[in-house]
Structure formats: C-alpha cells, structure tokens
Scaffold this motif. Structure first.
Motif, PDB file in Angstrom:
ATOM      1  N   ALA A 171       0.837  -1.211   0.000  1.00  0.00           N
ATOM      2  CA  ALA A 171       0.000   0.000   0.000  1.00  0.00           C
ATOM      3  C   ALA A 171       0.865   1.253   0.000  1.00  0.00           C
ATOM      4  O   ALA A 171       0.484   2.279  -0.565  1.00  0.00           O
ATOM      5  CB  ALA A 171      -0.923   0.003   1.215  1.00  0.00           C
ATOM      6  N   MET A 172       2.047   1.159   0.627  1.00  0.00           N
ATOM      7  CA  MET A 172       2.912   2.334   0.694  1.00  0.00           C
ATOM      8  C   MET A 172       3.346   2.794  -0.699  1.00  0.00           C
ATOM      9  O   MET A 172       3.618   3.970  -0.921  1.00  0.00           O
ATOM     10  CB  MET A 172       4.155   2.048   1.541  1.00  0.00           C
ATOM     11  N   MET A 287     -11.385   4.973   8.909  1.00  0.00           N
ATOM     12  CA  MET A 287     -10.152   5.765   8.899  1.00  0.00           C
ATOM     13  C   MET A 287     -10.374   7.131   8.277  1.00  0.00           C
ATOM     14  O   MET A 287      -9.867   8.140   8.775  1.00  0.00           O
ATOM     15  CB  MET A 287      -9.052   5.015   8.169  1.00  0.00           C
ATOM     16  N   ILE A 291      -9.633  10.487  10.306  1.00  0.00           N
ATOM     17  CA  ILE A 291      -8.456  11.271   9.948  1.00  0.00           C
ATOM     18  C   ILE A 291      -8.773  12.380   8.955  1.00  0.00           C
ATOM     19  O   ILE A 291      -8.342  13.514   9.120  1.00  0.00           O
ATOM     20  CB  ILE A 291      -7.363  10.352   9.353  1.00  0.00           C
ATOM     21  N   GLY A 430      -4.982   6.311  -2.148  1.00  0.00           N
ATOM     22  CA  GLY A 430      -4.003   7.388  -1.968  1.00  0.00           C
ATOM     23  C   GLY A 430      -4.430   8.664  -2.656  1.00  0.00           C
ATOM     24  O   GLY A 430      -4.351   9.753  -2.067  1.00  0.00           O
ATOM     25  N   VAL A 433      -7.183  10.297  -0.809  1.00  0.00           N
ATOM     26  CA  VAL A 433      -6.683  10.989   0.381  1.00  0.00           C
ATOM     27  C   VAL A 433      -6.035  12.317  -0.016  1.00  0.00           C
ATOM     28  O   VAL A 433      -6.308  13.359   0.598  1.00  0.00           O
ATOM     29  CB  VAL A 433      -5.671  10.100   1.144  1.00  0.00           C
ATOM     30  N   ALA A 434      -5.218  12.274  -1.066  1.00  0.00           N
ATOM     31  CA  ALA A 434      -4.580  13.515  -1.529  1.00  0.00           C
ATOM     32  C   ALA A 434      -5.641  14.546  -1.904  1.00  0.00           C
ATOM     33  O   ALA A 434      -5.517  15.736  -1.582  1.00  0.00           O
ATOM     34  CB  ALA A 434      -3.684  13.216  -2.720  1.00  0.00           C
TER      35      ALA A 434
ATOM     36  N   VAL B  20      -0.923  11.459   3.203  1.00  0.00           N
ATOM     37  CA  VAL B  20      -1.121  10.245   2.402  1.00  0.00           C
ATOM     38  C   VAL B  20      -0.373   9.075   3.035  1.00  0.00           C
ATOM     39  O   VAL B  20      -0.925   7.981   3.219  1.00  0.00           O
ATOM     40  CB  VAL B  20      -0.639  10.470   0.947  1.00  0.00           C
ATOM     41  N   PHE B  23      -1.906   8.042   6.384  1.00  0.00           N
ATOM     42  CA  PHE B  23      -3.156   7.305   6.166  1.00  0.00           C
ATOM     43  C   PHE B  23      -2.866   5.872   5.725  1.00  0.00           C
ATOM     44  O   PHE B  23      -3.390   4.914   6.287  1.00  0.00           O
ATOM     45  CB  PHE B  23      -3.989   8.027   5.092  1.00  0.00           C
ATOM     46  N   LEU B  24      -1.994   5.757   4.722  1.00  0.00           N
ATOM     47  CA  LEU B  24      -1.731   4.413   4.200  1.00  0.00           C
ATOM     48  C   LEU B  24      -0.972   3.562   5.210  1.00  0.00           C
ATOM     49  O   LEU B  24      -1.183   2.352   5.290  1.00  0.00           O
ATOM     50  CB  LEU B  24      -0.981   4.499   2.870  1.00  0.00           C
ATOM     51  N   LEU B  26      -1.252   3.710   8.490  1.00  0.00           N
ATOM     52  CA  LEU B  26      -2.261   3.230   9.436  1.00  0.00           C
ATOM     53  C   LEU B  26      -3.107   2.131   8.801  1.00  0.00           C
ATOM     54  O   LEU B  26      -3.495   1.163   9.450  1.00  0.00           O
ATOM     55  CB  LEU B  26      -3.159   4.391   9.881  1.00  0.00           C
TER      56      LEU B  26
END
Lengths: 443, 77
Positions: A171-172, A287, A291, A430, A433-434, B20, B23-24, B26
């Motif tokens: 995921a990273m 999440m 967040i 991702g 989220v961005a 980012v 979040f990822l 976590l």
C-alpha cells in the motif's frame, strides 16, 4: 402545373407584402424562450423572413460574430471564439474522436466527452446554458460533484482488495506515487510564479496537479470543486494520459530499474479470506472518518460499492453499480464534461500548460512509485520487484497490466499482475486521500 | 501581500505527502491487525482459500479412499 405554382407563389408574396406593409422588423433571434412567449407574432414579408432565417443559421453566426454575445454561463465571448474558435474546436473534437475510436484511448469516456464538446460549440443553440441539454446535465451532477462519486461507487464494486490484503505493505507504494500530484503542484506553481507561460491561481494549480493521481473521477471531483473553468482541459488531459499509460510508463520503468531488479520473482501471495475482504471497506471508511473527513465522500462511495460486492448478499445491487449505473453515469459525466470544451474555455494558453503539467505529473508519479519500491526492496525480507511501484499511480487496472508486461519481458513467465494490483488499488485510496487534503486546505 | 505560490505549493506537498503516507501506513497496520485477528479467532475453513490449499494431500487421498470403499460396500450389499 408550373404556371399554377408560379401564380400561387406570386400572390402569396404579394399578399404577405401587403399585410406586412410598414411592419417593424422584429428580431428573428429566438434563442430566448421568454421572447417567444411574450412577443406576439407579427406578419413579415417572405424576403424578411428569409433573411431573418439566414441570420439564425450557424453559418451566419460563425461568419458574423457579434461583439458582446454571451455564452451559456452569461460571460462575454470574444469574436474569435465565436467564429474561428468554434471551427478549431470542431477539429479538436474530431481528433478526440480519432483517439477514442481508432486508437481506443479510454473510448468509454473520451467519446462522450468529445461529442459533448461538439454539441457545446454549436452556435445559436446555446446548449451549455443552464436550461440547455448539456447545461442541465452539467448542473445535475458535475457542478455539485455528484457523478464522480457514483462512478467511484461502481469502481468500488468492481475492485478486489484481495491482492492488497495479502501483502499490505505494498500500500505504501500507492502512497509514493501520489508524489506525482504534489510534485506537479510544485511545478505548476513554479511555472505561474517565475515564467510568463502560465498564470494559475493556487486553486487552479491544485486541480491541475490531481491529474497526477491518474484517476479520472477524482480529477473531475476536484476540478469541479476548485476550478470548474479548467474542468474540460483537466478531464481531457487526465483521460488521455490514463490511456497513454502503456506508452508513458515503460521507458521510465526501464530507465529507473536494472535488468536484475526487473527479473526479481516475488513469492506467491497468500490467499485472503472473505471475512478479511468484507471488513476492509469498513476499515477505510472509519479511517477516513477519523483522519480526513473531507475525503469521506470519495472513500465512502468507493467503500460502499466494495462492501456491497463483498457482502455477497446484495448481488443485485452490486451488479447494478458495476454495470447499468456506472454506464448511465458515464454517459452523463462525459457529455457534461464535454460541455466545458467550448472554444472560449478550451482555446486558451492554460490548456497547453495543463497538458504539459499533466504529463509531468504522470511521469513523476510513476518514478516515485518505482523509487519507493526500490527502497522497500532493500529493507524488506521478502523480495519486491521495483516495477510494481509503477502501478501505484491509480489507472486501474491498466498500470498493473503494464507492470506485468514489462516484468514478463525481463523474465518470461514471471507474473507480477497480482502483486501490482496491490499498489494499484492503494493508489486509488491514496489519490482520494490527496484529494481530501487539497479540499481541506481550501475549505 | 504577494503570495509566493512556490512556497505555498511546497507546504502543500509536505502536508499532503505526510497525510497520504500516514493514512496508508495506518491502513497497513489495520490490515495486519485485521488479518491476525481473523486468523486467530475466526478462521473459517470453508470461506478461506488458504485453508483449502494448505489441506494435506494425504488427508485428501484418505478421504477419496474412504469414499471409494464406502461405495464398494454399498454395491456389495
């Protein structure tokens, strides 16, 4: 017979002349509905009728541009964008048709967008006005950011998080690729600040840079929220570059990796139970709630689609989301976005800047995904093929397929597809989220 | 006041990439916890492909043998 007709015609014109005697000329331009209702019909001579009719044709409107004519949004259009501009846009639209039909560049969206562009540039009809065909569609679901969410729901119903769940750390990589967004934000800001080429505001920079997320719905979502005036160009750039993933990515992938890195074989992913898949969408919703609530519309719609699919008990609903619903919304989304391909909006220097920055964004996203994968490969116990980092830009599933192809070129039989799907779907999260971060900065 | 877009964009980048990654990261942790919890408390062999695959081949063969034996017995009677 001929004589009869001639006589009839002559009497008719004589009569109409008689009746019209000295009548004032009323404008035949009846673009406004109220005008039709309020102004009573007054008889006119045939010649006046003919010339009035000629003035309502598109040929006349393009040959004789009027100073101060307003577009659908009530802004004044320059003489250029009323005449030559429209013709150039017709050419642009035909290029888009070519790309969609012959080259098969994301035809599902590019074709409706291009056709919307064709309709939007028709003079007189004014279809982009709030009460026009395209204007209605635009206001129904794009101005309020609704359609991209429905698309996201369908995409969620089509996504399988199994590959990501079986190897969570990939995921990273989907996070690293978001550097494409922020790197190009920096690029767009530098272009506007230090060069005369572009003059974007901060909001415009942000919505251009989201092209680097390689995610069509997210781009449209952000553009319509932050800078609707650039929506057409941004959507066209996002979808064109997504279609060009197989062309843009491989050179960057090969440049940044060595032959031996590309040949790395990754261990077979572990299988994932249905329970894990079912709980995952709930986790991402919770999440985003905790967040980054600004990303909750995108992630929420996505997770709902996925939850419906994985629950296994509402197959009727998830099938609709994956098929009919997403297809219907795609038609509307395409036409609505196409309405922003009007000459006065699209034929500006900004469009060129958007295309250049968008390309840079894609390249930067790919590169940073690969670099992140190389770093992870060095520190991880299990080998990680750096190529899968390139799939971190979303563009599901095209980017993962490209990774698989390049990997198989280096070592025939090495199947990276499942490994690449992990970063690929993480890339979707991702970029959502961005997008949430960008929205939370401005609002 | 003149805003320097580049400085602003740089701040956006720091914040954005941090968000980012956080979040990822976590999410990765949550996925790992989820996998452990499910494995430990809810490992349901039927819905898990892993369970099916890791099943002993010997076990499988024995089961087939038992079925065949049962069928033969059934036919005899």
């Amino acid at each position: 017979m001929k004589r009869l007709l001639l006589i009839f015609f002559l009497t008719f014109s004589a009569l109409s002349n008689l009746y019209a005697g000295g009548g004032e000329e009323i404008s035949a331009r009846v673009s406004d509905k109220e005008l039709i209702h309020t102004v009573e019909y007054k008889p006119k001579t045939l010649s006046v009728m003919l010339s009035d009719f000629f003035e309502t044709t598109g040929i006349y409107a393009m040959l004789e541009p009027k100073e101060g004519l307003k577009n659908g949004d009530g802004e004044q259009m320059s003489r250029f964008s009323q005449s030559i501009g429209r013709i150039i846009m017709f050419v642009v639209v035909f290029i888009l048709f070519y790309l969609a039909i012959v080259k098969e560049f994301e035809p599902l969206l590019l074709l409706p967008i291009a056709f919307g562009g064709l309709l939007a540039n028709i003079p007189v009809a004014n279809m982009t006005a709030p009460d026009g065909f395209l204007g209605i569609i635009y206001n129904m679901g794009i101005a309020n950011e609704f359609f991209p969410l429905l698309i996201f729901m369908g995409v969620g119903a089509m996504t399988d998080f199994g590959p990501l769940l079986s190897n969570p750390k990939t995921a990273m990589l989907g996070g690293a690729a978001q550097f494409g967004i922020f790197g190009s934000l920096l690029g767009a800001a530098a272009l506007s600040q230090y060069t005369p080429l572009a003059d974007f505001t901060m909001k415009q920079c942000a919505s251009i840079s989201i092209i680097g997320g390689a995610d069509g719905p997210t781009s449209i979502f952000i553009a319509s929220a932050l800078s609707p005036e650039l929506l057409g160009a941004i959507a066209v750039a996002a979808y064109s570059y997504m279609a060009l993933v197989p062309v843009i990515q491989p050179p960057i992938m090969k440049f940044l990796t060595t032959e031996s890195e590309r040949r790395i074989v990754m261990p077979r992913p572990r299988s994932v139970s249905r329970r894990e898949k079912l709980i995952f969408p709930i986790i991402i919703v919770m999440m985003s709630a905790l967040i980054l609530p600004k990303s909750a519309p995108l992630i929420g719609a996505f997770a709902f689609g996925n939850f419906a699919k994985e629950s296994g008990v509402v197959e009727r609903l998830s099938t609709q989301m994956q098929n009919s619903l997403i297809n219907i919304v795609t038609i509307f989304l395409g036409l609505g976005v196409g309405s922003k391909l009007q000459a006065d909006k699209f034929l500006v220097l900004d469009t060129l800047g958007i295309l250049v920055i968008g390309l840079f964004a894609f390249a930067a996203g790919t590169a940073s995904g690969i670099i992140m994968a190389k770093i992870m490969n060095r520190f991880s116990d299990e080998p990680i093929n750096p190529l899968i980092g390139a799939a971190g830009v979303s563009a599901v599933p095209m980017a993962a397929r490209v990774v698989n192809r390049v990997g198989a070129e280096a070592r025939p039989g090495n199947v990276l597809l499942m490994h690449a799907m992990g970063p690929n779907v993480a890339g979707v999260i991702g970029s959502a989220v961005a997008a949430g971060v960008l929205l939370s900065i401005f609002k | 006041m003149e805003v320097n877009l580049v400085v602003e964009a740089f701040k956006f980048m720091i914040l954005g990439m941090l968000a980012v990654f956080a979040f990822l990261y976590l999410l990765v942790l949550a996925m790992k916890v989820e996998a452990k919890v499910i494995e430990r408390y809810f490992s349901d062999k039927k819905s898990s492909f892993a369970a099916e695959e890791s099943e002993d081949e010997e076990e499988e063969r024995r089961r087939v043998a038992a079925i065949i034996a049962a069928v033969i017995e059934y036919r005899k009677s």
